[in-house]
Design an enzyme around this catalytic site. Structure first.
Site, mmCIF file in Angstrom:
data_model
loop_
_atom_site.group_PDB
_atom_site.id
_atom_site.type_symbol
_atom_site.label_atom_id
_atom_site.label_comp_id
_atom_site.label_asym_id
_atom_site.label_seq_id
_atom_site.Cartn_x
_atom_site.Cartn_y
_atom_site.Cartn_z
ATOM 1 N N HIS A 102 64.113 62.756 53.664
ATOM 2 C CA HIS A 102 64.823 63.548 54.683
ATOM 3 C C HIS A 102 66.293 63.182 54.710
ATOM 4 C CE1 HIS A 102 63.122 59.947 56.558
ATOM 5 N NE2 HIS A 102 64.194 59.918 57.334
ATOM 6 N N HIS A 104 69.544 63.076 57.233
ATOM 7 C CA HIS A 104 69.991 63.107 58.634
ATOM 8 C C HIS A 104 71.338 63.830 58.694
ATOM 9 C CE1 HIS A 104 67.291 59.813 60.204
ATOM 10 N NE2 HIS A 104 67.310 59.441 58.931
HETATM 11 P P1 AMP Z 1 64.346 57.118 58.625
HETATM 12 O O1 AMP Z 1 64.510 55.757 59.195
HETATM 13 O O2 AMP Z 1 65.508 57.604 57.839
HETATM 14 O O3 AMP Z 1 63.029 57.225 57.891
HETATM 15 O O4 AMP Z 1 64.310 58.084 59.867
HETATM 16 C C1 AMP Z 1 63.184 58.664 60.434
HETATM 17 C C2 AMP Z 1 63.687 59.493 61.576
HETATM 18 O O5 AMP Z 1 62.626 60.321 61.993
HETATM 19 C C3 AMP Z 1 64.157 58.708 62.802
HETATM 20 O O6 AMP Z 1 65.496 59.050 63.092
HETATM 21 C C4 AMP Z 1 63.185 59.137 63.895
HETATM 22 O O7 AMP Z 1 63.821 59.257 65.139
HETATM 23 C C5 AMP Z 1 62.700 60.459 63.389
HETATM 24 N N1 AMP Z 1 61.380 60.893 63.818
HETATM 25 C C6 AMP Z 1 60.257 60.135 63.892
HETATM 26 N N2 AMP Z 1 59.216 60.891 64.287
HETATM 27 C C7 AMP Z 1 59.676 62.154 64.448
HETATM 28 C C8 AMP Z 1 59.086 63.390 64.854
HETATM 29 N N3 AMP Z 1 57.804 63.488 65.168
HETATM 30 N N4 AMP Z 1 59.906 64.494 64.913
HETATM 31 C C9 AMP Z 1 61.215 64.401 64.610
HETATM 32 N N5 AMP Z 1 61.825 63.260 64.232
HETATM 33 C C10 AMP Z 1 61.077 62.160 64.148
#
Ligand code: AMP
Length: 140
Positions: A102, A104
């Site tokens: 993903h 950001h």
């Molecule tokens: P990363 O540390 O780059 O893997 O980021 C994962 C991101 O996913 C974090 O910023 C979380 O806040 C976000 N996240 C976790 N669960 C969900 C969800 N169900 N819907 C949307 N974002 C999420």
């Protein structure tokens, strides 16, 4: 590590859990981060299974970047942001917590540091309003 089909973004992609969706096309899905580090924090994911940068098909990487650039315009307009930070983590030691690739998209505001990564949940009605604002800015 093999791709885990039960990671939370895979579940969102299969419609098994809800998300505040902004946009989708054949290859990508865009939705609001539930723990926004700044108001308007948005995520762009490929629909194809990929854990991180290293197993992401290059064509899919191009699709993610195309969607990311377009959505970043909408996020910047919707929130009148002063700038946009893109972030992308690969592997636990790099800060990755959800193991589906993903990007950001983080709107930045003058004199405002980012909030902590993945710490506090935003209210669903606020995230829904933010998704609506981005869609309006993108005219979709
Ligand atoms: P990363 O540390 O780059 O893997 O980021 C994962 C991101 O996913 C974090 O910023 C979380 O806040 C976000 N996240 C976790 N669960 C969900 C969800 N169900 N819907 C949307 N974002 C999420």
């Amino acid at each position: 590590m093999a791709y885990d089909r039960n990671n939370i973004f895979a579940k969102i992609l299969r419609g098994e859990i809800p998300a505040h969706k902004v946009f989708e096309d054949e290859q990508t899905l865009v939705f609001m981060d539930v723990m926004p580090q700044s108001d308007g924090h948005t995520l762009v994911v490929p629909k194809a299974a990929a854990e991180n940068l290293f197993d992401l098909d290059p064509a899919m990487a191009a699709a993610v970047m195309r969607t990311t650039q377009w959505v970043a315009h909408g996020v910047k307009r919707a929130f009148n942001a002063d700038g946009i930070t893109l972030m992308q983590f690969n592997g636990p030691v790099a800060g990755q917590t959800v193991f589906h690739f993903h990007m950001h998209v983080l709107p930045r505001y003058a004199d405002q540091p980012l909030r902590s990564h993945g710490r506090s949940m935003a209210e669903p009605r606020i995230l829904e309003e933010h998704a609506r604002m981005i869609r309006a800015a993108l005219e979709i």
